[in-house]
Scaffold this motif. Structure first.
Motif: not given
Length: 212
Positions: A166-180, A185-195
């Motif tokens: 979950l932490v990996l997905g959260a940090t990589q989501t923001l990192a990807a958005a920061r680099y445009a 994919a990372w947000l989907f990973l967090v969602l799948m982990i939740d499910l």
């Protein structure tokens, strides 16, 4: 069930009024150790924020789960409360508390680390997704460790390794958005982990029903 847990927290205030200040202090310790290296703080700030949310969020969920003793559980069984309903109510209350916890720490992290906020809209889905994941994990770990000595410590040992994705997905989501880049994919990973965690909790609730 969720309303009951939230009312107990409003009366006691231990999960947020005690844990949130300690989380803010944890965020403050890193700038004190690194010094005034603003570029480095800006780079590591988002990751440290999510690590603090994980570590102290676990304490929030396990603290909420520790308030129910054998007498309270016996009363709920006598009232006909299904174990799945009890776990779902506890998860919902924990998720609400964790969202509040995340919101309380956000201005502290912004003030201390001055992060790049170009990807801030992605925080809107991240906050509830991370909160739900940690809430379900904390509820599941508490249910599995129920009746064992030192269940709070054991629960933390169970939750933290499982919550690392979950932490990996959260940090990589923001990192990807920061680099445009698109962080879907990372947000989907967090969602799948939740499910997956929710399915595991549902199976645990069935086991609790059979053993009751």
């Amino acid at each position: 069930m969720a309303r009951k847990d939230l009312r107990l927290e409003l009366r006691a205030g231990e999960a947020l009024l005690v844990t949130a200040p300690f989380g803010a202090v944890a965020l403050l310790l890193v700038p004190l150790a690194i010094g005034s290296d603003a570029p480095l703080l800006r780079q590591v700030g988002p990751g440290l924020y999510w690590v603090v949310v994980l570590l102290f969020g676990v304490l929030v969920t396990l603290r909420q789960s520790a308030v129910e003793g054998p007498a309270q559980l016996a009363m709920l069984r006598l009232c006909g409360v299904h174990p799945a309903v009890r776990l779902a109510g506890r998860t919902l209350a924990n998720a609400v508390l964790l969202v509040v916890f995340e919101l309380l720490l956000t201005p502290v992290a912004i003030a201390l680390y001055d992060p790049d906020l170009s990807g801030w809209p992605w925080l809107l889905p991240l906050f509830p997704l991370i909160a739900v994941g940690l809430a379900v994990l904390g509820t599941l770990a508490s249910a599995l460790a129920h009746g064992l000595a030192g269940r709070t410590t054991l629960g933390a040992l169970l939750v933290v390794p499982l919550a690392a994705p979950l932490v990996l997905g959260a940090t990589q989501t923001l990192a990807a958005a920061r680099y445009a880049r698109q962080p879907w994919a990372w947000l989907f990973l967090v969602l799948m982990i939740d499910l997956l965690i929710i399915v595991a909790t549902a199976l645990a609730a069935r086991q609790l029903e059979e053993s009751a």
